[in-house]
Write a protein that holds these residues in place. Structure first.
Motif, short mmCIF file in Angstrom:
data_model
loop_
_atom_site.label_atom_id
_atom_site.label_comp_id
_atom_site.label_asym_id
_atom_site.label_seq_id
_atom_site.Cartn_x
_atom_site.Cartn_y
_atom_site.Cartn_z
N CYS A 97 0.83 -1.21 0.00
CA CYS A 97 0.00 0.00 0.00
C CYS A 97 0.86 1.26 0.00
N ALA A 98 1.90 1.28 0.83
CA ALA A 98 2.78 2.45 0.88
C ALA A 98 3.52 2.64 -0.44
N PHE A 99 4.00 1.54 -1.01
CA PHE A 99 4.71 1.61 -2.29
C PHE A 99 3.79 2.15 -3.38
N ALA A 100 2.56 1.62 -3.44
CA ALA A 100 1.62 2.07 -4.47
C ALA A 100 1.26 3.55 -4.31
N MET A 101 1.08 3.98 -3.06
CA MET A 101 0.71 5.38 -2.83
C MET A 101 1.84 6.33 -3.25
N PHE A 102 3.06 6.04 -2.81
CA PHE A 102 4.17 6.97 -3.06
C PHE A 102 4.74 6.85 -4.47
N ALA A 161 10.86 2.64 -0.77
CA ALA A 161 10.92 2.09 -2.13
C ALA A 161 10.14 2.98 -3.11
N GLY A 162 8.96 3.45 -2.70
CA GLY A 162 8.15 4.29 -3.58
C GLY A 162 8.77 5.64 -3.85
N LYS A 163 9.36 6.26 -2.83
CA LYS A 163 9.94 7.59 -2.98
C LYS A 163 11.22 7.58 -3.82
N LEU A 211 6.77 -4.39 -6.92
CA LEU A 211 5.39 -4.43 -6.46
C LEU A 211 4.74 -5.76 -6.81
N TRP A 212 4.94 -6.24 -8.02
CA TRP A 212 4.33 -7.49 -8.45
C TRP A 212 4.98 -8.69 -7.76
N ILE A 213 6.25 -8.59 -7.46
CA ILE A 213 6.90 -9.66 -6.69
C ILE A 213 6.27 -9.76 -5.29
N MET A 214 6.04 -8.60 -4.68
CA MET A 214 5.43 -8.57 -3.36
C MET A 214 4.00 -9.10 -3.40
N CYS A 215 3.25 -8.75 -4.46
CA CYS A 215 1.88 -9.25 -4.60
C CYS A 215 1.85 -10.76 -4.76
#
Length: 412
Positions: free
Chosen positions: A20-25, A172-174, A182-186
């Protein structure tokens, strides 16, 4: 259950908050509507946990009522019911208990699905997924904590990894790390959940005979307790009004403590927190503090843990400009997180989803002043110190036995 389902939920918690944090940032905040997306996501991720929790509680209460119906049916027909039919009724009761546990896993599964979809659609979907996961995982953890007599240990273990996931996902996002992460984490998220379902199913099937015998013993014991329960009903009616007032006061105190914790976490800025290493140490202090609050509280008593942690937190916040003092303040102050949850759930055991959601809604309220730019008029170290003392006073009220004016023995 023989497996430690809380451990799986904790790992999933880290991954969900990280995603969620990665996707937001990395995806949503850089857009023109970034600030709007932030408030929408936080509202869905935190505020919606309370209504979702109420719905889960209602479903589980309905299952409990069906279970009680089967017990009453069996007690009423105990003399005339053949042995094989008696076993079947007990088996039905066992199946209902399994469904109650399965509701949490279904909620988690829907939450994970929405989380993954939210990364490619909209922050509202992402936030709903986050909220559903937290409710399912939180209530599931509460059930296991209660069933295994952990006395709050599991609560800290579940809530703690979320802070680390948020930090790693934000970094990671910033820093523009490739979106393939992201897809690896999913994929890892989905794989872990499948493994959890498989192990949970094996555990249920392996222990079925043992638990059915336990339910048969329970039925016999309930025959002896029925008369006692009828005698207690009149006394319980007299106490209900007083207990309602006490529960309301406890809930208000816990909510205020969580609002303070959330606000202080946003408002206090440490001058030494300027590098990736110092930021990681600060997050690890928060994670360890949440874990320690549940574990130490269960072993030595939540009353003692609250007094010691918040008194020393108030002292450490005064000198939090120094790195060691600041890290100690973060660790000690966050020890109250599983304590507030345990206090509220202990008072309302049948409404564990509502309790979890209510306290996360309080987190959202604590975030709002900083979001709307309402800056504090005093230094952060003073805010942290005063907030620790106020939290201590509020929690002490929760521990006092209102009938005797003394600290409750179960809290020592």
């Amino acid at each position: 259950m023989s497996i430690n389902i809380t451990l799986f939920y904790s790992i999933l918690h880290l991954l969900v908050d990280g995603i969620c944090a990665f996707a937001m940032f990395a995806i949503f905040l850089p857009q023109r509507e970034g600030m709007l997306f932030l408030i929408l996501y936080n509202f869905c991720a935190f505020a919606l946990q309370m209504p979702f929790g109420v719905i889960l509680d209602m479903l589980q209460i309905r299952l409990e009522q069906r279970a009680h119906f089967y017990i009453k049916l069996q007690l009423d027909q105990a003399d005339a019911m053949p042995e094989n039919k008696n076993w079947l009724a007990t088996k039905d009761f066992f199946a209902i208990e399994n469904k109650k546990q399965m509701l949490c896993l279904i909620t988690v599964a829907v939450g994970l699905l929405f989380t993954i979809l939210g990364t490619v659609t909209h922050p509202v979907i992402l936030g709903i997924g986050n909220a559903l996961f937290h409710i399912g995982g939180g209530v599931g953890t509460i059930h296991e904590d209660t069933a295994k007599n952990w006395n709050g240990k599991g609560l800290g273990v579940f809530v703690a990894p979320g802070a680390l996931g948020l930090y790693l996902g934000t970094i990671a996002g910033k820093n523009g790390i490739r979106s393939s992460l992201l897809w690896i984490m999913c994929a890892l998220l989905a794989g872990l959940f499948v493994a959890l379902l498989y192990l949970w199913n094996r555990s249920i099937n392996g222990n079925k005979d043992k638990q059915i015998k336990g339910y048969e013993l329970l039925l016999k014991q309930m025959q002896l307790k029925q008369m006692q329960l009828k005698q207690m009903q009149l006394k319980q009616m007299q106490l209900k009004q007083m207990q309602l007032k006490e529960t309301l006061c406890l809930a208000v105190c816990c909510v205020l403590v969580v609002i303070l914790r959330s606000y202080i976490g946003m408002a206090v800025v440490f001058p030494w927190k300027t590098t990736a290493l110092s930021g990681l140490l600060a997050v690890l202090a928060i994670v360890l503090g949440k874990m320690a609050g549940g574990i130490i509280g269960a072993k030595y008593g939540f009353w003692k843990t609250t007094i010691i942690s918040l008194l020393f937190a108030a002292i450490c916040y005064i000198g939090s400009a120094w790195m060691l003092m600041g890290i100690a303040a973060l660790l000690l102050f966050n020890m109250t997180m599983p304590i507030t949850l345990y206090l509220l759930v202990s008072k309302l055991p049948q409404l564990s989803g509502f309790c979890f959601g209510l306290l996360t809604f309080a987190l959202f309220l604590g975030f709002l002043p900083e979001y709307f730019g309402l800056r504090a008029i005093v230094n952060g170290n003073i805010i942290g110190s005063v907030g620790s003392i106020i939290s201590l006073l509020l929690l002490q009220y929760c521990f006092i036995d209102k009938n005797k004016g003394k600290i409750k023995k179960s809290s020592n």
